[in-house]
Design a protein around this motif. Structure first.
Motif, PDB file in Angstrom:
ATOM      1  N   GLU A 685       0.834  -1.208   0.000  1.00 55.43           N
ATOM      2  CA  GLU A 685       0.000   0.000   0.000  1.00 55.43           C
ATOM      3  C   GLU A 685       0.864   1.251   0.000  1.00 55.43           C
ATOM      4  O   GLU A 685       0.461   2.289  -0.524  1.00 55.43           O
ATOM      5  N   GLN A 686       2.059   1.134   0.568  1.00 51.59           N
ATOM      6  CA  GLN A 686       2.955   2.287   0.607  1.00 51.59           C
ATOM      7  C   GLN A 686       3.881   2.340  -0.595  1.00 51.59           C
ATOM      8  O   GLN A 686       4.749   3.209  -0.672  1.00 51.59           O
ATOM      9  N   GLY A 687       3.710   1.388  -1.519  1.00 52.74           N
ATOM     10  CA  GLY A 687       4.486   1.414  -2.752  1.00 52.74           C
ATOM     11  C   GLY A 687       5.908   0.909  -2.629  1.00 52.74           C
ATOM     12  O   GLY A 687       6.726   1.129  -3.532  1.00 52.74           O
ATOM     13  N   ASP A 688       6.222   0.202  -1.554  1.00 56.11           N
ATOM     14  CA  ASP A 688       7.579  -0.290  -1.337  1.00 56.11           C
ATOM     15  C   ASP A 688       7.627  -1.782  -1.673  1.00 56.11           C
ATOM     16  O   ASP A 688       7.488  -2.638  -0.807  1.00 56.11           O
ATOM     17  N   TYR A 689       7.838  -2.084  -2.953  1.00 54.50           N
ATOM     18  CA  TYR A 689       7.803  -3.472  -3.404  1.00 54.50           C
ATOM     19  C   TYR A 689       8.962  -4.294  -2.838  1.00 54.50           C
ATOM     20  O   TYR A 689       8.795  -5.479  -2.493  1.00 54.50           O
ATOM     21  N   ALA A 690      10.128  -3.688  -2.728  1.00 50.68           N
ATOM     22  CA  ALA A 690      11.294  -4.419  -2.221  1.00 50.68           C
ATOM     23  C   ALA A 690      11.083  -4.826  -0.771  1.00 50.68           C
ATOM     24  O   ALA A 690      11.390  -5.959  -0.377  1.00 50.68           O
ATOM     25  N   ALA A 691      10.528  -3.916   0.029  1.00 50.97           N
ATOM     26  CA  ALA A 691      10.257  -4.239   1.432  1.00 50.97           C
ATOM     27  C   ALA A 691       9.199  -5.326   1.540  1.00 50.97           C
ATOM     28  O   ALA A 691       9.265  -6.197   2.417  1.00 50.97           O
ATOM     29  N   ALA A 692       8.207  -5.289   0.641  1.00 54.19           N
ATOM     30  CA  ALA A 692       7.173  -6.326   0.640  1.00 54.19           C
ATOM     31  C   ALA A 692       7.783  -7.692   0.337  1.00 54.19           C
ATOM     32  O   ALA A 692       7.467  -8.696   0.980  1.00 54.19           O
ATOM     33  N   GLU A 693       8.648  -7.729  -0.671  1.00 51.75           N
ATOM     34  CA  GLU A 693       9.308  -8.989  -1.037  1.00 51.75           C
ATOM     35  C   GLU A 693      10.118  -9.535   0.130  1.00 51.75           C
ATOM     36  O   GLU A 693      10.089 -10.731   0.433  1.00 51.75           O
ATOM     37  N   GLU A 694      10.829  -8.659   0.805  1.00 51.71           N
ATOM     38  CA  GLU A 694      11.642  -9.079   1.951  1.00 51.71           C
ATOM     39  C   GLU A 694      10.758  -9.621   3.072  1.00 51.71           C
ATOM     40  O   GLU A 694      11.086 -10.626   3.713  1.00 51.71           O
ATOM     41  N   ALA A 695       9.629  -8.965   3.306  1.00 54.66           N
ATOM     42  CA  ALA A 695       8.724  -9.407   4.365  1.00 54.66           C
ATOM     43  C   ALA A 695       8.174 -10.801   4.080  1.00 54.66           C
ATOM     44  O   ALA A 695       8.018 -11.619   4.998  1.00 54.66           O
ATOM     45  N   LEU A 696       7.874 -11.090   2.819  1.00 54.70           N
ATOM     46  CA  LEU A 696       7.306 -12.393   2.473  1.00 54.70           C
ATOM     47  C   LEU A 696       8.293 -13.525   2.749  1.00 54.70           C
ATOM     48  O   LEU A 696       7.871 -14.679   2.945  1.00 54.70           O
ATOM     49  N   HIS A 697       9.567 -13.234   2.795  1.00 58.74           N
ATOM     50  CA  HIS A 697      10.562 -14.268   3.093  1.00 58.74           C
ATOM     51  C   HIS A 697      10.519 -14.694   4.556  1.00 58.74           C
ATOM     52  O   HIS A 697      11.116 -15.712   4.920  1.00 58.74           O
TER      53      HIS A 697
END
Length: 950
Positions: A685-697
């Motif tokens: 939602e905040q537009g931070d795709y890299a942080a989202a990818e890291e969180a999914l790990h």
């Protein structure tokens, strides 16, 4: 002519002494470190630790010293308490209150009458207790006190291979944190001796970063110096022979020289060749045999009772009067077997072991029994008594079994189930074959299961055979334990059968029956092989609930609440069940770290009762903080974040998730998939795709059958769609829905709205027919469930993918529906979609209001992706979007952002320091930098900088 063998200085240990000096100096400067001294017996590890202690004292450090002992390996936290008890006991009352504050509160029960127990949980979990001990150690340094100089510490632990498992785990946890504390942790461990828990010891000794010191054997030159001290006229060949026979081991060199010295003349080198370490130890025994008989008896008693024994007690054990014992002790000290003074201690553990092993087996066992009796008479702890009883022969003495049982109970409460199992295994050998033996076997099986020992199955099977006439509650607890053990062995049908047998002991609805069923549902609900069986057992309970007869026990009410939510029952009924489950305890009991609370809060979120869910999580957070339960605090933080995310409080949700990550970062990764999925949603939602990818790990290590795996898949589908990969997004979203349906038979938009993601993916692929079918199915399912926010979300997707153009009627209905709910994030999406559809339908005059309202909500929530889209549509329509205040959030470092979010979460500076294990000064520094970058001056303005929580 010969001279007496003396200890002298530490030869060829300059490198080790320098490293220990560096660790002491670093701690004095505020930088902690871990130093591991590892080597064979006799390499000089103890003398190096003593030298470190001397340097620490000289440098003004508080020095805490402990040691592992073979006889005390069953004393859970024994070494840890040996370290911490002296400074805690010496502190004044005001200082003691500070030492036991915050996360250290759970350890107060280990210091009865010393530390204040107000606020300390009645039965803290092992993990909570160990973390509390780390905090107690940290508090002793005063590291977080503003305006008061820290008190650096040196912590030394000798013979760690003999330390109890719980103490080793404490030391490993302290090592994890030592870099942030003014603490030098120095641990000595013997090579190749796995006397204590191997995994905990390996984790400690291999902990990065550490300084590993491995004292090398003495060189020929050093041995020559020692030889010429004793035999000044010796030839070089004698020194070479001693070096070869001893292997350069300092202890064996010294003992070999003492043995050779017995003749009073310089020996020939040829007499040394056959002397090996075993021979040297036998020569020690020979030296002992030449002493008066009283000395031999006292040495034997000292070996049985262990180092640190008062002379008086050793005298009684050896059946000597005190003057005779004093003369014997002086004689043994003169022979370099005992250290001078009282209490008694051998000059080296190898000598103690040799004297102990030289006693005949039955005489040794009888001597340990006499030692146990003496310790009881002197009022020593049951754990110390138990250490001796373990070395005795079973005699069918129930008194022995009772002592061992009490010691096992303490070991369990202090976090050492393996020690408890060893104690109980010995206790059953002295218990009569009655119901009491059956109960002991149940306790043994529970300890074995907790320790991961699958021989628990044999123990519980034997126990059940002895419990035929036992009270129903005792038999039910044994059968329930059998079910858990079978589950752990992968015998799922056997686990179900055992739970059925336990339930059959009581009438349905009986409070015990309810508790047994709730316990089973904690396994079955989230474990696919048992899910249907659990659902079958719960079905009659749900029927009774719908007839107005809910269960009375909170655990079963929690499961009822979840199943009603999944079934789409009316929200008021779900709220009523939730209130009943949470009425007595916001965490729904002390077992499971708030897992049942999570079941209830998740049910409220599924039912759309977001405000009630947040209030329940608020109360759970408060209770967890008061009890010092870090895991429960993390679970409650996650569930409050879940409710806040749906309400559009993205920054507040992110702050809660930072709190939820604290136990995850410490190694408690079971909730990683859940935390990662929600954290990724916020980042998207905040537009931070890299942080989202890291969180999914965070959930990558979890089983693919877990419910969280389906949520992670759907989040990956959303990420793929945003990255312009609609084909991947469609396949992944379908896989998420399929997994949840096939494994858990759950198809509820409040759990996983996978059809929405799939419909949007098909829409972007240009497969409009498929997109509309998926959206129509989603809307049908949402209407069937009847949760307004789910219906509104499904209306929005159906309206957006409609063709030949978006359906403004459906989108308008979505906005109207969502306006009546607390689901602000979904409401903002619907407003932007409606405004976009109006603009593209040529209704430019009407599009401005929903787009501006959606933009205002998105900006307020810091939903940057949605805000950027709304702003772009306004510009395309020729309308000027509202300006967004420029903030410095993106300029914050990760550490500054995390501290600021925890402050936003409501933590005080001290609580943030405790959560992150940094000093209060560090927190203040990070906050000051964050304030400067955000152009604010206090905590209240954080809400404006990050966006309000609601």
């Amino acid at each position: 002519m010969t001279k007496r063998v003396t200890e002298g200085s530490l030869l060829e240990r300059d490198k080790e002494l320098a490293a220990l000096g560096e660790a002491v100096n670093a701690a004095r400067s505020g930088d902690g470190s871990l130093v591991v001294v590892q080597g064979p017996p006799g390499a000089g590890k103890t003398r190096l630790l003593a030298a470190a202690g001397d340097r620490g004292q000289a440098a003004g450090l508080r020095v805490l010293a402990g040691r592992g002992r073979e006889l005390e390996r069953e004393i859970a936290l024994g070494v840890a308490l040996e370290l911490l008890s002296p400074p805690v006991t010496a502190a004044d009352p005001g200082e003691r209150a500070r030492l036991a504050s915050g996360p250290a509160a759970p350890v107060a029960r280990l210091f009865p009458g010393v530390l204040p127990e107000a606020g300390s949980p009645a039965n803290p979990s092992t993990d909570t207790m160990l973390r509390g001990m780390c905090w107690l150690a940290a508090n002793l340094t005063g590291w977080d006190r503003t305006g008061v100089p820290a008190r650096p510490m040196l912590v030394t632990v000798d013979d760690a291979q003999w330390a109890d498992e719980a103490s080793l785990r404490f030391l490993a946890m302290l090592a994890d944190r030592v870099a942030t504390l003014p603490v030098a942790l120095v641990v000595a461990v013997r090579d190749g001796d796995g006397g204590s828990d191997v995994s905990a010891l390996r984790r400690l000794t291999a902990h990065p970063p550490n300084r590993l010191l491995a004292p090398a054997p003495l060189t020929a030159g050093a041995v020559d110096r020692l030889v010429t001290r004793v035999f000044p006229s010796a030839e070089a060949e004698l020194a070479a022979a001693v070096a070869h026979a001893s292997g350069g081991n300092p202890f064996f060199v010294g003992e070999l020289l003492r043995s050779l010295q017995a003749d009073g003349r310089t020996p020939a080198a040829g007499t040394i060749a056959s002397m090996v370490p075993g021979t040297v130890l036998r020569s020690v025994l020979a030296r002992l045999a030449r002493l008066p008989a009283e000395a031999g008896r006292l040495a034997a008693s000292a070996a049985i009772l262990g180092d640190g024994t008062p002379l008086r007690r050793a005298a009684v054990h050896a059946e000597l009067d005190l003057p005779s014992a004093e003369r014997a002790a002086d004689t043994l000290a003169g022979a370099h077997l005992l250290q001078p003074g009282n209490p008694l201690a051998f000059v080296h553990p190898l000598i103690a072991a040799a004297v102990h092993a030289d006693l005949p087996a039955f005489a040794r066992a009888r001597a340990h029994r006499r030692a146990a009796d003496l310790l009881v008479e002197d009022g020593e702890s049951v754990e110390k008594v138990a250490g001796h009883l373990l070395a005795t022969q079973p005699e069918g003495d129930p008194g022995v079994a009772r002592v061992l049982r009490e010691a096992a109970d303490r070991a369990l409460r202090r976090g050492d189930p393996a020690a408890a199992a060893r104690l109980l295994r010995r206790a059953v050998l002295d218990a009569p074959p009655t119901q009491w033996l059956g109960e002991l076997l149940v306790e043994l099986a529970r300890a074995q299961m907790t320790a991961g020992d699958m021989t628990a199955h044999a123990s519980i099977t034997e126990a059940l055979a002895l419990l035929g006439e036992a009270p129903l509650q005792v038999r039910a607890e044994a059968m329930t334990l059998l079910a858990w053990i079978r589950h752990g062995r992968g015998d799922f049908s056997g686990a179900a059968a055992a739970h059925d047998a336990a339930l059959d002991l009581f009438q349905p609805g009986d409070p015990m029956w309810q508790d047994i069923l709730a316990d089973y549902l904690m396994i079955a609900t989230f474990h696919p092989p048992l899910r249907r069986h659990g659902a079958g057992l719960l079905a009659p309970v749900l029927q009774e609930v719908r007839l107005g007869r809910p269960p009375s026990r909170p655990g079963l009410l929690a499961h009822v609440t979840l199943q009603l939510a999944l079934a789409g029952d009316p929200a008021p009924e779900i709220c009523r069940m939730a209130s009943g489950a949470l009425a007595g305890d916001p965490l729904v009991g002390s077992v499971g770290h708030g897992a049942l609370m999570g079941v209830v809060v998740h049910a409220l979120v599924i039912a759309g009762e977001l405000v009630a869910a947040e209030k329940a999580a608020d109360a759970a957070l408060s209770a967890a903080r008061q009890r010092g339960d870090v895991l429960a605090y993390g679970y409650a933080g996650f569930h409050r974040a879940l409710s806040r995310y749906h309400q559009g409080a993205l920054t507040a949700a992110l702050a809660d998730l930072e709190a939820a990550r604290v136990p995850y970062d410490e190694g408690w990764t079971a909730a990683g998939g859940w935390i990662g999925f929600l954290l990724a949603l916020v980042h998207l939602e905040q537009g931070d795709y890299a942080a989202a990818e890291e969180a999914l790990h965070m959930g990558s290590h979890r089983s693919s059958e877990g419910m969280d795996a389906a949520l992670v898949l759907d989040c990956r589908a959303r990420l793929a769609l945003l990255r312009g990969e609609p084909a991947t997004a469609l396949d992944t979203a379908r896989a998420a829905g399929r997994r949840l349906d096939e494994v858990y038979e759950i198809d509820h938009p409040g759990v996983l709205p996978w059809r929405a993601t799939a419909a949007l993916a098909a829409h972007h692929l240009g497969d409009h027919r498929n997109a509309q079918e998926l959206a129509a199915q989603g809307l049908e399912r949402a209407r069937a469930v009847g949760v307004p926010q789910g219906v509104g979300a499904a209306l929005r997707v159906a309206g957006r993918v409609a063709r030949p153009r978006p359906d403004i009627t459906l989108l308008s209905e979505a906005v109207a529906t969502l306006r009546q709910t607390p689901a602000a994030l979904e409401h903002a999406r619907a407003l932007v979609d409606l405004g976009t559809a109006l603009w593209r339908a040529g209704r430019a005059r009407e599009c401005g209001q929903p787009l501006r309202q959606g933009l205002a909500l998105a900006d307020r929530m810091h939903a940057r992706l949605l805000a950027e889209r709304a702003r772009a549509e306004l510009r395309a329509a020729g309308l000027r979007p509202r300006r967004t205040a420029v903030a410095g959030i993106d300029a914050l470092t990760p550490a500054e952002r995390r501290v600021a979010l925890l402050a936003l979460h409501g933590h005080s500076n001290n609580q943030i320091a405790q959560a992150l294990f940094v000093t209060t000064k560090t927190v203040e520094t990070h906050l000051a930098r964050a304030y400067r970058k955000l152009a604010i001056s206090n905590r209240r303005q954080l809400h404006e900088a990050f966006g309000p929580p609601k």
